[in-house]
Design an enzyme around this catalytic site. Structure first.
Site, PDB file in Angstrom:
ATOM      1  N   GLY A  12       0.815  -1.202   0.000  1.00  0.00           N
ATOM      2  CA  GLY A  12       0.000   0.000   0.000  1.00  0.00           C
ATOM      3  C   GLY A  12       0.855   1.261   0.000  1.00  0.00           C
ATOM      4  O   GLY A  12       2.087   1.209   0.098  1.00  0.00           O
ATOM      5  N   GLY A  16       6.417   1.300   2.884  1.00  0.00           N
ATOM      6  CA  GLY A  16       7.849   1.042   2.981  1.00  0.00           C
ATOM      7  C   GLY A  16       8.386   0.290   1.781  1.00  0.00           C
ATOM      8  O   GLY A  16       9.543  -0.133   1.766  1.00  0.00           O
ATOM      9  N   ALA A  35      12.186   6.110 -13.326  1.00  0.00           N
ATOM     10  CA  ALA A  35      11.012   6.839 -12.837  1.00  0.00           C
ATOM     11  C   ALA A  35      10.048   6.955 -14.013  1.00  0.00           C
ATOM     12  O   ALA A  35      10.208   7.824 -14.862  1.00  0.00           O
ATOM     13  CB  ALA A  35      11.430   8.210 -12.321  1.00  0.00           C
ATOM     14  N   HIS A  52      12.466  10.955  -2.393  1.00  0.00           N
ATOM     15  CA  HIS A  52      12.998   9.752  -3.035  1.00  0.00           C
ATOM     16  C   HIS A  52      14.396  10.017  -3.596  1.00  0.00           C
ATOM     17  O   HIS A  52      15.299   9.192  -3.442  1.00  0.00           O
ATOM     18  CB  HIS A  52      12.070   9.281  -4.158  1.00  0.00           C
ATOM     19  CG  HIS A  52      10.919   8.462  -3.673  1.00  0.00           C
ATOM     20  ND1 HIS A  52      10.803   7.135  -3.945  1.00  0.00           N
ATOM     21  CD2 HIS A  52       9.826   8.792  -2.935  1.00  0.00           C
ATOM     22  CE1 HIS A  52       9.698   6.659  -3.404  1.00  0.00           C
ATOM     23  NE2 HIS A  52       9.075   7.661  -2.788  1.00  0.00           N
TER      24      HIS A  52
END
Length: 176
Positions: A12, A16, A35, A52
């Site tokens: 979800g 993590g 990406a 990120h």
């Protein structure tokens, strides 16, 4: 037992999964971070991207592309984060959110099958991150239902080519 060559990491939002995927490639000498999603003019989205980027090692190369099959031809370890944003970019780019379901499915299946073929041909470690969206509420809008159903198809097809699938829940990893 040998390390898995191809791993699909699912879970979800904020589970993590991206951190886990990055940890799987921590020892790789070169990594191409793919990406594949769209960019949005949104401060929260920009903050998430910055977070990120800050977490990734400097020697990792970032490639922004929705051509997943071509990105998987890279001759280094690859991390794709994430298939949900890739799907969004694919459907957005084709302008198909309101198209008949069969038309959208045909495009997605064609592109995911090309990615599966490229994934199976890889000889370097490959980690793909995706979202598990089919365990929540029933979306009110057609686009939400379409996205959920299409991502389920994408996940199944990529999962069939993976050596392992890792489900991340509350920061804990279950190897399926």
């Amino acid at each position: 037992m040998a390390e898995p060559l191809r791993v699909l990491v699912t879970g979800g939002v904020r589970s993590g999964k991206s951190t886990h995927a990055e940890e799987l490639l921590a020892g790789a000498p070169t990594v191409t971070y793919v990406a594949p999603g769209p960019t949005f003019d949104d401060a929260d989205w920009a903050a998430r991207i910055a977070q990120h980027r800050a977490r990734r090692p400097e020697h990792w190369e970032t490639v922004e592309t929705a051509d997943l099959a071509a990105a998987l031809a890279t001759p280094s370890a690859v991390l794709v984060d994430c298939l949900g944003t890739w799907l969004t970019a694919l459907v957005d780019g084709a302008g198909l959110w309101e198209a008949p379901t069969g038309e959208v499915e045909a495009l997605v299946v064609d592109r995911v099958d090309a990615a599966v073929e490229a994934l199976r041909a890889r000889t370097e470690v490959t980690v793909l991150v995706t979202n598990e969206v089919g365990m929540g509420v029933h979306p009110d809008h057609r686009s939400g239902r379409l996205f959920r159903d299409l991502l389920g198809t994408v996940n199944q097809r990529i999962g069939s080519a993976a050596d392992e699938v890792h489900l991340v829940v509350a920061g804990r990893v279950l190897r399926l």
